[in-house]
Design an enzyme around this catalytic site. Structure first.
Site, short mmCIF file in Angstrom:
data_model
loop_
_atom_site.label_atom_id
_atom_site.label_comp_id
_atom_site.label_asym_id
_atom_site.label_seq_id
_atom_site.Cartn_x
_atom_site.Cartn_y
_atom_site.Cartn_z
N ASP A 282 1.41 3.40 4.74
CA ASP A 282 0.87 4.65 4.19
C ASP A 282 1.18 5.86 5.05
O ASP A 282 1.00 6.99 4.60
CB ASP A 282 -0.66 4.53 4.04
CG ASP A 282 -1.06 3.56 2.95
OD1 ASP A 282 -0.22 3.26 2.08
OD2 ASP A 282 -2.22 3.10 2.97
N MET B 149 1.28 2.97 -3.47
CA MET B 149 0.17 2.83 -2.54
C MET B 149 -0.14 4.16 -1.86
O MET B 149 0.70 5.06 -1.79
CB MET B 149 0.48 1.75 -1.51
CG MET B 149 0.40 0.34 -2.08
SD MET B 149 0.60 -0.93 -0.82
CE MET B 149 0.16 -2.40 -1.77
N GLY B 150 -1.36 4.26 -1.36
CA GLY B 150 -1.84 5.47 -0.71
C GLY B 150 -3.30 5.67 -1.03
O GLY B 150 -3.64 6.35 -2.00
N GLN C 146 5.85 -3.01 -2.50
CA GLN C 146 6.17 -1.98 -1.51
C GLN C 146 6.07 -2.50 -0.07
O GLN C 146 6.64 -1.92 0.85
CB GLN C 146 5.23 -0.78 -1.67
CG GLN C 146 5.38 -0.06 -2.98
CD GLN C 146 4.17 0.78 -3.31
OE1 GLN C 146 4.10 1.96 -2.97
NE2 GLN C 146 3.18 0.19 -3.96
#
Length: 344
Positions: free
Chosen positions: A128, A170-171, A276
């Site tokens: 991230d 994602m994040g 990812q």
């Protein structure tokens, strides 16, 4: 010294490169004995160890994941005295110091141990890129490349079918992956946790784009992005991990449904999820991870405890572990302004 190495939290491309670098410099140059704890802090508490040697770490530079395994175990969970438990486990294993490789939770534990006098040097890890104290974390570039490749592929099918494609990346707290992958992939809208969005505004932007003759659009959204009105597009399982984090997911599904309702354009959703995290790390991440590993074992050799390897500009430096677990490093607004030039 006999030094223990562990990997905690989510797996990440480049972890094996760090382990390899620690062993090569630590054993071959400094003459230390390296031992791995399997499955993060769980392995430390349970005394689950494996020798780390030149031979056992050969051929792992390019491999994704972690040969040590990982977990989200919290030694301080509940009312546990994590420091006492870790000290006892280290004594049983004959380990003098620890090099934990992880994100905010793993390094948060490391910081507490260090404050209590345990000899610790940390290595920052998260795809991230939201850890404070370092400009970049290894694994981030690989995740961005994977997401960018996916967006490239979705462009062709979106254009063929005149569709809107919503891509969830994602994040949780920060939109670094969404912003970088969105810019690289030519996204027409990028939604991030730092800036709550208005679904109506997004729909209007897509309509304007289509009115100018475009027949398809790509929307990239972070898993932690939320609407301004708090309408709850993101779904949670209700379950929390050992560090109190809820599992997020599904914002793209609700967003896609709303965009199709508001625009009338056929919309499809792709959630990249754990793809990812997987696979071979990029060359950049292999190099950065190697530099972090060398810096960490050098710090341990020099007795510079309570520090963490970090990238500052182009140089790898040591910073206080406390810097890593400060407030999350959020997306630079200037980067989103660059992306917005190409919206609508």
């Amino acid at each position: 010294m006999r030094i223990g190495v562990l990997t905690g939290g989510g797996d990440c491309p480049g972890l094996n490169a760090v382990i390899r670098a620690i062993v090569r410099k630590g054993a071959d140059v400094h003459g230390h004995e390296l031992v791995g704890f399997r499955y993060g802090w769980a392995g430390v508490l349970e005394g689950d160890t494996t020798p780390l040697t030149h031979e056992s770490t050969a051929g792992i530079l390019h491999r994704g994941g972690t040969i040590l395994g990982t977990s989200r175990t919290n030694p301080y969970g509940g009312d546990a005295d994590g420091t006492a438990a870790v000290r006892e486990a280290m004594e049983r294993a004959g380990v003098d110091a620890l090099i934990p490789i992880g994100g905010e939770d793993t390094l948060g534990v490391a910081g507490r141990l260090s404050a209590d006098g345990v000899q610790v040097v940390g290595v920052p890890k998260t795809i991230d890129n939201d850890l404070a104290g370092t400009d970049v974390t290894f694994g981030f570039q690989t995740a961005v490349q994977i997401a960018s490749d996916a967006i490239d592929r979705l462009h062709t099918t979106a254009e063929s079918h005149n569709r809107v494609m919503v891509v969830e990346v994602m994040g949780r707290h920060a939109g670094w992956i969404a912003a970088h992958a969105g810019i690289a992939g030519g996204a027409d809208a990028i939604l991030v946790p730092e800036r709550p969005f208005d679904v109506g505004d997004v729909a209007a932007s897509l309509r304007r784009r289509h009115e100018r003759g475009r027949t398809f659009s790509i929307v990239v959204v972070s898993e932690g992005a939320v609407p301004k009105d708090g309408s709850g597009l993101t779904t949670t399982s209700g379950e929390k991990d050992a560090f109190g984090h809820e599992r997020l997911g599904g914002v793209a599904v609700g967003l896609g449904q709303e965009l199709e309702r508001l625009t009338g354009y056929e919309t499809r959703v792709t959630i990249l999820g754990h793809v990812q995290r997987g696979g071979t790390p990029t060359a950049y991440d292999r190099v950065l991870a190697t530099r972090f590993g060398v810096a960490a074992i050098d710090a341990a050799h020099e007795g510079r405890w309570g520090t963490m390897a970090a990238l500052r500009g182009t140089e790898v430096e040591l910073v206080p572990l406390a810097d890593a677990v400060a407030e999350p490093k959020l997306l630079d607004p200037a980067l989103l302004e660059v992306a917005e030039v190409f919206f609508g």
